[in-house]
Write a protein that holds these residues in place. Structure first.
Motif, PDB file in Angstrom:
ATOM      1  N   PHE A  29       0.816  -1.209   0.000  1.00 22.00           N
ATOM      2  CA  PHE A  29       0.000   0.000   0.000  1.00 22.00           C
ATOM      3  C   PHE A  29       0.852   1.262   0.000  1.00 22.00           C
ATOM      4  O   PHE A  29       0.485   2.267  -0.611  1.00 22.00           O
ATOM      5  CB  PHE A  29      -0.993  -0.029   1.162  1.00 22.00           C
ATOM      6  CG  PHE A  29      -2.038  -1.100   0.981  1.00 22.00           C
ATOM      7  CD1 PHE A  29      -3.037  -0.960   0.019  1.00 22.00           C
ATOM      8  CD2 PHE A  29      -2.008  -2.257   1.734  1.00 22.00           C
ATOM      9  CE1 PHE A  29      -3.987  -1.950  -0.182  1.00 22.00           C
ATOM     10  CE2 PHE A  29      -2.963  -3.253   1.544  1.00 22.00           C
ATOM     11  CZ  PHE A  29      -3.949  -3.103   0.585  1.00 22.00           C
ATOM     12  N   THR A  30       2.022   1.213   0.627  1.00 18.52           N
ATOM     13  CA  THR A  30       2.943   2.351   0.588  1.00 18.52           C
ATOM     14  C   THR A  30       3.447   2.559  -0.831  1.00 18.52           C
ATOM     15  O   THR A  30       3.508   3.687  -1.324  1.00 18.52           O
ATOM     16  CB  THR A  30       4.125   2.128   1.545  1.00 18.52           C
ATOM     17  OG1 THR A  30       3.612   2.017   2.877  1.00 18.52           O
ATOM     18  CG2 THR A  30       5.131   3.254   1.480  1.00 18.52           C
ATOM     19  N   ALA A  33       0.725   4.111  -3.005  1.00 14.47           N
ATOM     20  CA  ALA A  33       0.428   5.498  -2.651  1.00 14.47           C
ATOM     21  C   ALA A  33       1.545   6.462  -3.044  1.00 14.47           C
ATOM     22  O   ALA A  33       1.316   7.668  -3.131  1.00 14.47           O
ATOM     23  CB  ALA A  33       0.154   5.607  -1.153  1.00 14.47           C
ATOM     24  N   ASP A  34       2.735   5.950  -3.295  1.00 14.17           N
ATOM     25  CA  ASP A  34       3.880   6.797  -3.645  1.00 14.17           C
ATOM     26  C   ASP A  34       3.602   7.553  -4.937  1.00 14.17           C
ATOM     27  O   ASP A  34       3.172   6.967  -5.939  1.00 14.17           O
ATOM     28  CB  ASP A  34       5.124   5.919  -3.807  1.00 14.17           C
ATOM     29  CG  ASP A  34       6.399   6.709  -3.962  1.00 14.17           C
ATOM     30  OD1 ASP A  34       6.422   7.657  -4.766  1.00 14.17           O
ATOM     31  OD2 ASP A  34       7.377   6.373  -3.288  1.00 14.17           O
ATOM     32  N   ASP A  35       3.843   8.853  -4.921  1.00 12.09           N
ATOM     33  CA  ASP A  35       3.574   9.697  -6.094  1.00 12.09           C
ATOM     34  C   ASP A  35       4.431   9.370  -7.305  1.00 12.09           C
ATOM     35  O   ASP A  35       4.109   9.791  -8.417  1.00 12.09           O
ATOM     36  CB  ASP A  35       3.764  11.175  -5.740  1.00 12.09           C
ATOM     37  CG  ASP A  35       2.648  11.701  -4.853  1.00 12.09           C
ATOM     38  OD1 ASP A  35       1.564  11.086  -4.821  1.00 12.09           O
ATOM     39  OD2 ASP A  35       2.872  12.723  -4.192  1.00 12.09           O
ATOM     40  N   LYS A  53      -2.544   4.660 -12.339  1.00 10.48           N
ATOM     41  CA  LYS A  53      -3.064   5.601 -11.356  1.00 10.48           C
ATOM     42  C   LYS A  53      -3.393   6.894 -12.087  1.00 10.48           C
ATOM     43  O   LYS A  53      -2.554   7.434 -12.805  1.00 10.48           O
ATOM     44  CB  LYS A  53      -2.021   5.845 -10.258  1.00 10.48           C
ATOM     45  CG  LYS A  53      -2.544   6.663  -9.116  1.00 10.48           C
ATOM     46  CD  LYS A  53      -1.659   6.750  -7.876  1.00 10.48           C
ATOM     47  CE  LYS A  53      -0.219   6.479  -7.983  1.00 10.48           C
ATOM     48  NZ  LYS A  53       0.509   6.742  -6.731  1.00 10.48           N
ATOM     49  N   GLN A  60      -8.240  13.597  -6.370  1.00 11.55           N
ATOM     50  CA  GLN A  60      -7.823  12.356  -5.736  1.00 11.55           C
ATOM     51  C   GLN A  60      -7.337  11.375  -6.788  1.00 11.55           C
ATOM     52  O   GLN A  60      -7.733  11.426  -7.946  1.00 11.55           O
ATOM     53  CB  GLN A  60      -8.977  11.744  -4.946  1.00 11.55           C
ATOM     54  CG  GLN A  60      -9.395  12.601  -3.769  1.00 11.55           C
ATOM     55  CD  GLN A  60     -10.493  11.930  -2.963  1.00 11.55           C
ATOM     56  OE1 GLN A  60     -11.131  10.991  -3.404  1.00 11.55           O
ATOM     57  NE2 GLN A  60     -10.700  12.417  -1.759  1.00 11.55           N
ATOM     58  N   TRP A  61      -6.469  10.453  -6.356  1.00 15.64           N
ATOM     59  CA  TRP A  61      -5.920   9.441  -7.256  1.00 15.64           C
ATOM     60  C   TRP A  61      -6.755   8.172  -7.174  1.00 15.64           C
ATOM     61  O   TRP A  61      -7.174   7.754  -6.093  1.00 15.64           O
ATOM     62  CB  TRP A  61      -4.476   9.117  -6.873  1.00 15.64           C
ATOM     63  CG  TRP A  61      -3.533  10.228  -7.165  1.00 15.64           C
ATOM     64  CD1 TRP A  61      -3.088  11.167  -6.292  1.00 15.64           C
ATOM     65  CD2 TRP A  61      -2.906  10.520  -8.417  1.00 15.64           C
ATOM     66  NE1 TRP A  61      -2.214  12.028  -6.919  1.00 15.64           N
ATOM     67  CE2 TRP A  61      -2.088  11.652  -8.225  1.00 15.64           C
ATOM     68  CE3 TRP A  61      -2.952   9.939  -9.678  1.00 15.64           C
ATOM     69  CZ2 TRP A  61      -1.324  12.205  -9.248  1.00 15.64           C
ATOM     70  CZ3 TRP A  61      -2.197  10.496 -10.688  1.00 15.64           C
ATOM     71  CH2 TRP A  61      -1.389  11.610 -10.474  1.00 15.64           C
ATOM     72  N   LYS A  80      -9.640   3.402  -5.186  1.00 15.96           N
ATOM     73  CA  LYS A  80      -8.548   4.035  -4.445  1.00 15.96           C
ATOM     74  C   LYS A  80      -7.528   2.990  -4.021  1.00 15.96           C
ATOM     75  O   LYS A  80      -7.801   1.794  -3.993  1.00 15.96           O
ATOM     76  CB  LYS A  80      -9.096   4.755  -3.216  1.00 15.96           C
ATOM     77  CG  LYS A  80      -9.992   5.918  -3.563  1.00 15.96           C
ATOM     78  CD  LYS A  80     -10.472   6.595  -2.295  1.00 15.96           C
ATOM     79  CE  LYS A  80     -11.394   7.751  -2.636  1.00 15.96           C
ATOM     80  NZ  LYS A  80     -11.859   8.439  -1.422  1.00 15.96           N
ATOM     81  N   THR A  81      -6.367   3.472  -3.662  1.00 15.39           N
ATOM     82  CA  THR A  81      -5.249   2.605  -3.282  1.00 15.39           C
ATOM     83  C   THR A  81      -5.651   1.549  -2.254  1.00 15.39           C
ATOM     84  O   THR A  81      -5.302   0.379  -2.397  1.00 15.39           O
ATOM     85  CB  THR A  81      -4.092   3.467  -2.747  1.00 15.39           C
ATOM     86  OG1 THR A  81      -3.578   4.242  -3.836  1.00 15.39           O
ATOM     87  CG2 THR A  81      -2.978   2.640  -2.151  1.00 15.39           C
ATOM     88  N   GLU A  82      -6.390   1.939  -1.239  1.00 14.66           N
ATOM     89  CA  GLU A  82      -6.729   0.993  -0.164  1.00 14.66           C
ATOM     90  C   GLU A  82      -7.637  -0.143  -0.625  1.00 14.66           C
ATOM     91  O   GLU A  82      -7.807  -1.136   0.079  1.00 14.66           O
ATOM     92  CB  GLU A  82      -7.337   1.731   1.036  1.00 14.66           C
ATOM     93  CG  GLU A  82      -8.554   2.556   0.730  1.00 14.66           C
ATOM     94  CD  GLU A  82      -8.266   4.003   0.341  1.00 14.66           C
ATOM     95  OE1 GLU A  82      -9.218   4.786   0.347  1.00 14.66           O
ATOM     96  OE2 GLU A  82      -7.110   4.353   0.027  1.00 14.66           O
TER      97      GLU A  82
END
Length: 111
Positions: A29-30, A33-35, A53, A60-61, A80-82
């Motif tokens: 998940f990190t 989420a990294d740009d 993404k 929001q992404w 979303k990422t989660e």
């Protein structure tokens, strides 16, 4: 030399020379989420897809799965990422597999 797109296979994200990250782990998940990370390839039983993404209207992404088939680009919203669990990725692969089925198979399935 160009960088290769990371790939998800066998329950892990493979970073091509930089190790692997288990799906569902905090590191997974990190990474999502990294740009600096905007895509990966998912190797699934129904043909796989490329996840990208994208920034939507409200800033929001979100992740979207894409697959090209029969001269058409098919896509499935991943969220979303989660939301990107292994089960969710497999479900998207199956949905794209159904959407990308050759026209002859789609016609024959109703008989």
């Amino acid at each position: 030399m160009s960088a290769r797109t990371p790939s998800v296979e066998g329950g892990a994200l493979h970073l091509h020379g930089a190790g692997a990250i288990a799906l569902g782990s905090p590191e997974w998940f990190t990474w999502l989420a990294d740009d600096t990370h905007h895509s990966f390839h998912f190797a699934g039983a129904a043909g796989g897809f490329t996840a990208r993404k994208e920034r939507k209207q409200r800033g929001q992404w979100y992740w979207v799965a894409y697959r090209q088939a029969h001269c058409k680009l098919h896509k499935v919203y991943l969220g979303k990422t989660e939301m990107l669990s292994e089960a969710h990725l497999h479900a998207a692969d199956l949905a794209l597999g159904a959407a990308c089925a050759p026209p002859a198979e789609a016609e024959n399935s109703g008989q």
